[in-house]
Design a protein around this motif. Structure first.
Motif, mmCIF file in Angstrom:
data_model
loop_
_atom_site.group_PDB
_atom_site.id
_atom_site.type_symbol
_atom_site.label_atom_id
_atom_site.label_comp_id
_atom_site.label_asym_id
_atom_site.label_seq_id
_atom_site.Cartn_x
_atom_site.Cartn_y
_atom_site.Cartn_z
ATOM 1 N N GLN A 280 0.844 -1.181 0.000
ATOM 2 C CA GLN A 280 0.000 0.000 0.000
ATOM 3 C C GLN A 280 0.885 1.239 0.000
ATOM 4 O O GLN A 280 2.098 1.152 0.213
ATOM 5 C CB GLN A 280 -0.947 0.005 1.201
ATOM 6 N N ARG A 281 0.287 2.395 -0.248
ATOM 7 C CA ARG A 281 1.062 3.625 -0.387
ATOM 8 C C ARG A 281 1.371 4.299 0.957
ATOM 9 O O ARG A 281 2.321 5.059 1.066
ATOM 10 C CB ARG A 281 0.310 4.619 -1.280
ATOM 11 N N VAL A 296 9.166 9.720 -1.777
ATOM 12 C CA VAL A 296 7.854 9.859 -1.135
ATOM 13 C C VAL A 296 7.265 11.216 -1.498
ATOM 14 O O VAL A 296 7.936 12.087 -2.059
ATOM 15 C CB VAL A 296 7.960 9.714 0.396
ATOM 16 N N ARG A 297 5.991 11.408 -1.150
ATOM 17 C CA ARG A 297 5.323 12.671 -1.441
ATOM 18 C C ARG A 297 4.316 12.972 -0.344
ATOM 19 O O ARG A 297 3.828 12.058 0.336
ATOM 20 C CB ARG A 297 4.631 12.606 -2.798
ATOM 21 N N PRO A 298 3.961 14.245 -0.161
ATOM 22 C CA PRO A 298 2.972 14.597 0.859
ATOM 23 C C PRO A 298 1.574 14.180 0.435
ATOM 24 O O PRO A 298 1.223 14.213 -0.743
ATOM 25 C CB PRO A 298 3.097 16.120 0.958
ATOM 26 N N GLU A 305 3.066 9.488 1.752
ATOM 27 C CA GLU A 305 2.774 8.278 1.006
ATOM 28 C C GLU A 305 3.846 8.019 -0.042
ATOM 29 O O GLU A 305 4.562 8.945 -0.474
ATOM 30 C CB GLU A 305 1.400 8.363 0.341
ATOM 31 N N ALA A 306 3.958 6.771 -0.461
ATOM 32 C CA ALA A 306 4.888 6.393 -1.524
ATOM 33 C C ALA A 306 4.265 6.708 -2.875
ATOM 34 O O ALA A 306 3.043 6.825 -3.011
ATOM 35 C CB ALA A 306 5.217 4.905 -1.428
ATOM 36 N N ARG A 307 5.097 6.827 -3.875
ATOM 37 C CA ARG A 307 4.596 7.142 -5.210
ATOM 38 C C ARG A 307 3.899 5.954 -5.857
ATOM 39 O O ARG A 307 3.146 6.123 -6.803
ATOM 40 C CB ARG A 307 5.747 7.626 -6.094
ATOM 41 N N ARG A 308 4.189 4.768 -5.368
ATOM 42 C CA ARG A 308 3.503 3.559 -5.848
ATOM 43 C C ARG A 308 3.449 2.580 -4.683
ATOM 44 O O ARG A 308 4.200 2.733 -3.711
ATOM 45 C CB ARG A 308 4.241 2.952 -7.049
ATOM 46 N N PRO A 309 2.561 1.596 -4.703
ATOM 47 C CA PRO A 309 2.462 0.658 -3.581
ATOM 48 C C PRO A 309 3.817 0.053 -3.224
ATOM 49 O O PRO A 309 4.615 -0.293 -4.104
ATOM 50 C CB PRO A 309 1.487 -0.406 -4.099
ATOM 51 N N VAL A 310 4.062 -0.064 -1.935
ATOM 52 C CA VAL A 310 5.364 -0.528 -1.437
ATOM 53 C C VAL A 310 5.423 -2.049 -1.575
ATOM 54 O O VAL A 310 5.007 -2.794 -0.687
ATOM 55 C CB VAL A 310 5.575 -0.098 0.029
ATOM 56 N N SER A 311 5.938 -2.509 -2.704
ATOM 57 C CA SER A 311 6.084 -3.948 -2.944
ATOM 58 C C SER A 311 7.498 -4.424 -2.664
ATOM 59 O O SER A 311 7.785 -5.618 -2.743
ATOM 60 C CB SER A 311 5.713 -4.277 -4.399
ATOM 61 N N GLN A 312 8.409 -3.484 -2.362
ATOM 62 C CA GLN A 312 9.771 -3.809 -1.954
ATOM 63 C C GLN A 312 10.151 -2.923 -0.779
ATOM 64 O O GLN A 312 9.538 -1.876 -0.552
ATOM 65 C CB GLN A 312 10.757 -3.591 -3.111
#
Length: 651
Positions: A280-281, A296-298, A305-312
């Motif tokens: 998830q982000r 990351v971004r506000p 939140e991350a720019r894309r789901p945290v898969s790593q």
């Protein structure tokens, strides 16, 4: 000539494929993994069939049916997972049918690719070492299948080659530019770990029973007080009478820095987060973040939140101010003042509390006194609540976990006219002094309240009122002995296992910081440091020396040996008496002369001479092997051969 696949090679292939299936289980439905295992077991009865064509037909029919099932479920698995499933199906079918060595070409290369795919799902050092071991086993199988039988694996030479290339590999890792991927892996619908977008009674207590690592934090300065370690991850603003949900309002802020109206240097903290896979982000931050890393971004409500789901595993830097959270949008107070018709008793209670309170601060004190003086209890196993969950908790059960107290407090504040919301995240963590990092696990999951007053969202944690030891000393301090045993796995009750597990976690931490966390910014800093210190030329010189050593080693390997293999064997085992052989004398003449002085070994010397002549002049490899075997078996006898001293001195 067709060469059958050896049992050893087949066993290695089975071990590698079974390990890959287990490693890639996240990309495989359970039914698909079971089918692959059944297919591997099907190899033996299939081999009883005499017709190769019938075997191929059967496997093709089975593969087609499996492929049809995969196509039906592709929307659930995702395109990337579908690709992995197809590769595993092809490898399994090939392994079921394989009998000859030449059929293993495609099998080997697909196994290499699948092992590389495992790094997409895992970044821990232990699993990385396991994948490396499987890769080495695959390389060894490749060598055993296609290397010449007369040449054994030279471990010493292999070790030298690794030592020569190791500094080059490290230099490339440190200095070679980090390139962006040419394509991105599509995100599949995967199970989300950590806090969800919905929070109801029971959500947090279910999560804290997991001992999985959530993230690690490294601080640039001193560690903030434990009472300040509230890691914000989710803000719940929509309430339906029982559950809280994340509001899907759109945040128009662009990535960059946020500045507070009254910056306080003493309340500013700089830190690095190493977040585990959550798919998830949502990420974790203290207080109000004011500076962000590029990864990351506000997000809305001053979250990160991350720019894309945290898969790593993800590493990012933040700078935060430990103060009240400013209002994010104009309608934020109105959004968090909405009430619902459920829980009528709570509405009456809120009216009573606000009548006795002269201000918002007084209302907070009234709620704190109610929880402190009345028989409310903090428990990991609260009773189940009905539809009017807030009424049932405040007036009937009076036993709950942090989500119960946070939810009830937020509803009381809203009913009293004070904007309020529930915040989900983590509180505290375990500080490792020697390694200098904070370890935060899922069991530190927590919920608290933010209410609007004095031009900002103020934090209020009702759990700190009912069970202050939860905030000051951690979750275990607030639970009974039975509840602590409920959270603790049976193997963790052994101190030796705990110690080993913790040391492995520390090792994994260093791996995350030094290897996985080495990104573009750290590489740029390294280049700047090298240039400033004037060490770049020295490093390039080292690389040049390493390259020259590698060139010399490879050139040396290409040179033919100075002596043929039979001659080298004779020089090794006849070295003591071979010094007496004249330069122009034939070896057979020397053996004949040696027999006259060693009559007891005539037969042995004659056999050695015969094998030597066949190996040298007939290029008989079988004779060479027999010669080496004969010399090894009689090494002690050959070492005792006699040569007259007078004759030797005369020569």
């Amino acid at each position: 000539m067709l060469v059958l696949l050896s049992r050893q090679a087949l066993l290695f292939f089975y071990v590698i494929l079974l390990a890959v299936i287990m490693l890639l289980h996240q990309a495989l439905p359970l039914w698909y993994s079971a089918i692959l295992l059944l297919l591997l077991l099907y190899r033996w009865p299939l081999q009883q069939s005499s017709s190769k064509v019938n075997k191929l037909k059967r496997i093709n029919i089975i593969a087609a049916l499996i492929l049809l099932l995969l196509l039906i479920s592709i929307r659930q698995s995702g395109v990337f997972h579908f690709m992995i499933q197809i590769l595993l199906l092809s490898v399994t079918c090939r392994l079921v049918l394989i009998r000859q060595r030449h059929d293993s070409h495609q099998l080997l290369w697909v196994l290499y690719f699948l092992l590389a795919c495992c790094f997409i799902f895992y970044q821990s050092i232990l699993v990385s070492l396991l994948i490396l071991a499987l890769l080495l086993l695959t390389l060894y199988s490749h060598y055993q299948l296609y290397a010449s039988k007369q040449h054994q694996l030279q471990l010493l030479q292999l070790g030298k080659a690794i030592l020569i290339t190791l500094p080059i590999w490290i230099s490339l890792f440190l200095l070679f530019p980090r390139l962006q991927p040419l394509w991105r892996i599509p995100t599949a619908e995967a199970a989300v770990t950590g806090l969800a977008d919905s929070l109801d009674p029971g959500s947090i207590e279910n999560l804290v029973q997991s001992d999985k690592l959530a993230f690690r934090a490294i601080f640039s300065g001193s560690l903030p007080p434990r009472q300040q370690l509230y890691w914000r991850a989710k803000v719940y603003e929509d309430f339906d009478g029982r559950s809280w949900n994340v509001n899907q309002r759109f945040d128009r802020r662009q990535p960059g820095s946020r500045q507070s109206a009254n910056p306080n240097i003493e309340q500013t903290v700089s830190y690095q987060i190493i977040a585990e896979v959550s798919n998830q982000r949502s990420l974790f931050a203290l207080g109000m973040p004011v500076q962000y890393a590029n990864s990351v971004r506000p997000a809305s409500a001053y979250l990160v939140e991350a720019r894309r789901p945290v898969s790593q595993r993800l590493s990012y830097q933040l700078v935060s101010e430990l103060q009240a959270i400013p209002q994010d949008i104009a309608l934020e107070q109105q959004l968090n003042s909405r009430t619902v018709s459920a829980n009528p008793k709570t509405k009456v209670l809120a009216a009573e509390l606000v009548a006795n309170a002269g201000s918002t601060a007084g209302l907070i004190e009234q709620i704190s006194e109610m929880f402190r003086q009345q028989p409310y209890f903090y428990s990991l196993n609260p009773p189940r609540l009905g539809d009017n969950s807030i009424d049932a908790f405040l007036f009937d059960s009076r036993t709950g976990f942090c989500s119960h107290y946070a939810s009830a407090t937020a509803v009381l504040l809203r009913e009293a006219g004070v904007p309020a919301r529930v915040v989900g995240g983590y509180q505290g963590g375990v500080w490792h002094e020697e390694q200098q990092y904070l370890e935060v696990r899922q069991r530190e999951a927590h919920a608290w309240v933010e209410y609007y007053a004095n031009n900002g969202w103020q934090r209020f944690d009702p759990t700190a009122v009912i069970a202050p030891e939860r905030v000051l000393d951690g979750l275990d301090a607030a639970l009974s002995a039975d509840e602590q045993n409920q959270l603790q796995a049976s193997w963790r009750r052994f101190s030796a296992f705990n110690y080993i597990n913790q040391q492995l976690l520390h090792l994994d931490y260093y791996w995350s910081v030094w290897v996985l966390g080495f990104d573009e910014s750290q590489q740029l800093n390294l280049w700047q440091q090298l240039k400033a210190a004037g060490k770049l030329l020295a490093l390039l010189g080292s690389l040049l020396v390493a390259a020259l050593l590698l060139w010399w080693f490879l050139r040396l390997q290409r040179q033919p040996p100075k002596f043929a293999a039979p001659v080298l064997l004779i020089r090794r085992y006849f070295g003591k008496v071979l010094v007496n052989k004249p330069a122009g004398q034939h070896f057979s003449q020397f053996i004949a002369e040696l027999k006259t002085h060693n009559a007891a070994n005539t037969t042995l010397l004659g056999k050695i001479d015969s094998l030597y002549q066949r190996a040298v002049y007939a290029d008989d490899q079988q004779a060479l092997l027999l010669l080496e075997q004969h010399l090894k078996q009689n090494a002690k006898t050959l070492a005792k051969l006699n040569w007259p001293e007078k004759q030797a001195s005369a020569r």
